[in-house]
Scaffold this motif. Structure first.
Motif, PDB file in Angstrom:
ATOM      1  N   GLU A 171      44.712  38.231  20.340  1.00 37.50           N
ATOM      2  CA  GLU A 171      44.183  37.926  18.857  1.00 37.50           C
ATOM      3  C   GLU A 171      45.304  37.149  17.744  1.00 37.50           C
ATOM      4  O   GLU A 171      45.038  36.661  17.091  1.00 37.50           O
ATOM      5  N   ASN A 172      46.482  37.378  18.320  1.00 42.70           N
ATOM      6  CA  ASN A 172      47.454  36.893  17.488  1.00 42.70           C
ATOM      7  C   ASN A 172      47.466  35.225  17.783  1.00 42.70           C
ATOM      8  O   ASN A 172      48.684  34.418  17.309  1.00 42.70           O
ATOM      9  N   GLY A 173      46.785  34.897  18.699  1.00 40.59           N
ATOM     10  CA  GLY A 173      46.996  33.232  18.944  1.00 40.59           C
ATOM     11  C   GLY A 173      47.686  32.841  19.971  1.00 40.59           C
ATOM     12  O   GLY A 173      47.407  31.668  20.518  1.00 40.59           O
ATOM     13  N   THR A 174      48.397  33.802  20.645  1.00 37.90           N
ATOM     14  CA  THR A 174      49.268  33.081  21.769  1.00 37.90           C
ATOM     15  C   THR A 174      48.003  33.416  23.040  1.00 37.90           C
ATOM     16  O   THR A 174      47.084  34.104  22.905  1.00 37.90           O
ATOM     17  N   CYS A 175      48.424  33.228  24.357  1.00 40.94           N
ATOM     18  CA  CYS A 175      47.704  33.405  25.520  1.00 40.94           C
ATOM     19  C   CYS A 175      48.699  34.380  26.523  1.00 40.94           C
ATOM     20  O   CYS A 175      49.636  34.183  26.851  1.00 40.94           O
ATOM     21  N   GLU A 176      47.857  35.310  27.138  1.00 36.56           N
ATOM     22  CA  GLU A 176      48.589  36.119  28.400  1.00 36.56           C
ATOM     23  C   GLU A 176      48.084  35.379  29.449  1.00 36.56           C
ATOM     24  O   GLU A 176      46.727  35.416  29.842  1.00 36.56           O
ATOM     25  N   VAL A 177      48.960  34.786  30.363  1.00 37.47           N
ATOM     26  CA  VAL A 177      48.663  34.098  31.461  1.00 37.47           C
ATOM     27  C   VAL A 177      48.853  35.246  32.607  1.00 37.47           C
ATOM     28  O   VAL A 177      49.749  35.972  32.550  1.00 37.47           O
ATOM     29  N   TYR A 178      48.081  35.074  33.466  1.00 32.00           N
ATOM     30  CA  TYR A 178      47.974  36.034  34.654  1.00 32.00           C
ATOM     31  C   TYR A 178      47.932  35.201  36.140  1.00 32.00           C
ATOM     32  O   TYR A 178      47.531  34.076  36.107  1.00 32.00           O
ATOM     33  N   HIS A 179      48.733  35.598  36.981  1.00 37.70           N
ATOM     34  CA  HIS A 179      48.384  35.403  38.621  1.00 37.70           C
ATOM     35  C   HIS A 179      48.049  36.546  39.189  1.00 37.70           C
ATOM     36  O   HIS A 179      48.871  37.472  39.309  1.00 37.70           O
ATOM     37  N   HIS A 180      46.949  36.688  39.638  1.00 38.97           N
ATOM     38  CA  HIS A 180      46.351  37.879  40.565  1.00 38.97           C
ATOM     39  C   HIS A 180      45.945  37.625  41.889  1.00 38.97           C
ATOM     40  O   HIS A 180      45.048  36.779  42.193  1.00 38.97           O
ATOM     41  N   GLY A 181      46.614  38.529  42.751  1.00 38.84           N
ATOM     42  CA  GLY A 181      46.160  38.442  44.101  1.00 38.84           C
ATOM     43  C   GLY A 181      45.031  39.471  44.147  1.00 38.84           C
ATOM     44  O   GLY A 181      44.996  40.617  44.337  1.00 38.84           O
ATOM     45  N   GLU A 182      43.731  38.735  44.473  1.00 42.73           N
ATOM     46  CA  GLU A 182      42.550  39.502  44.321  1.00 42.73           C
ATOM     47  C   GLU A 182      42.239  40.205  45.813  1.00 42.73           C
ATOM     48  O   GLU A 182      42.005  41.315  45.992  1.00 42.73           O
ATOM     49  N   SER A 183      42.680  39.428  46.916  1.00 41.40           N
ATOM     50  CA  SER A 183      42.575  40.201  48.264  1.00 41.40           C
ATOM     51  C   SER A 183      43.389  39.462  49.114  1.00 41.40           C
ATOM     52  O   SER A 183      43.411  38.085  49.076  1.00 41.40           O
TER      53      SER A 183
END
Length: 289
Positions: A171-183
């Motif tokens: 909401e504040n205009g920044t981005c939350e970047v994620y790296h996710h190991g699904e399986s």
């Protein structure tokens, strides 16, 4: 007077008895029970490691926040730029990606670890009119990637890993970047290797994305050099930090009117090593902050 036989027995009592010739050539066989216990213990240890560190869903999750433009982040993750960091070193990029071939379904066929590997990718994104002026902004982007390692002959799975890379606009205009190991499916040594690798990739990506060159059209070449060999630029940051510490030590010695020849020589050598590595705008951005 002692008899001859008595004296001979006394001599035999003093001289140590030698082992039989056959026992010296053929030592006793190891204890079979001990070998079975060791083998069983090793098997139980491997079974325990496989249970805790083998096949699993959601096997890692790394996140960081960036103020960069969503469009620049989407371009980065949607191109080979991210894969240069993912492959760690330039020769791995050439070996695994650029030596691969695409089939009709868009699956990359390349060398595996071990065997042969199939790499498939799928991209999704969402856009929204944030400002109400009709301009669409990317609010979510995801790159779904699967690495399927197979035996050289046939299609027997050695290990299978699925990961997600992307970001959410906050909401504040920044981005939350994620790296996710699904399986992950496969032996525990491979999973441990990729968990360590995932931590490095997230760390290196954060440093690159949040540096001064990322998204700057005037620094495209600098960003390309950094991205192609992040370990080299991490080493340069170490040298620059060391240079800073030595510079402070030099000023401290001068303030006390003490000899500084050896410190000046060290400082000169560090400057030469930093020049060899080359410019690093990421480090400059960190100092500015």
């Amino acid at each position: 007077m002692m008899s001859l036989s008595f004296q001979f027995r006394r001599i035999l009592a003093v001289v140590p008895r030698a082992r039989p010739f056959c026992s010296r050539i053929c030592p006793p066989a190891p204890d079979l029970k001990s070998k079975i216990l060791k083998l069983g213990g090793t098997g139980l240890a491997c079974a325990g490691l496989q249970y805790y560190f083998g096949s699993e869903d959601d096997f890692y999750d790394h996140r960081f926040v960036s103020s960069k433009k969503p469009e620049d982040l989407a371009d980065f993750y949607g191109s080979e730029d991210f894969m240069e960091i993912f492959c760690v070193l330039p020769f791995m990029m050439k070996f695994m990606i650029r030596s691969g071939t695409f089939d009709e379904e868009g699956v990359v066929h390349t060398f595996g670890f071990p065997g042969k590997m199939e790499v498939s990718m799928a991209f999704e994104d969402k856009e929204a009119d944030i400002n109400g002026d009709g301009t669409m902004t990317t609010t979510w982007f995801n790159k779904h990637e699967r690495f399927h390692d197979l035996t050289p002959f046939g299609r027997i799975t050695l290990w299978d890993m699925t990961q997600n890379f992307g970001f959410h606009r906050l909401e504040n205009g920044t981005c939350e970047v994620y790296h996710h190991g699904e399986s992950f499916y496969g032996p525990f040594p491979i999973r441990i290797l990729f968990q360590v690798h995932a931590k490095y990739v997230a760390w290196a990506t954060e440093r690159f994305v949040n540096c001064g060159a990322f998204g700057d059209e005037d620094k495209v070449d600098e960003a390309a050099v950094q991205r192609a060999d992040m370990p080299l630029h991490v080493f340069k940051e170490f040298l620059e930090g060391l240079h800073h510490d030595v510079q402070q030590a030099l000023e401290h010695q001068r303030a006390k009117s003490k000899p500084t020849a050896h410190i000046e020589a060290t400082l000169k050598q560090l400057k030469q090593e930093i020049v060899k590595v080359g410019p690093d705008s990421c480090q400059i951005a960190v100092h500015k902050n």
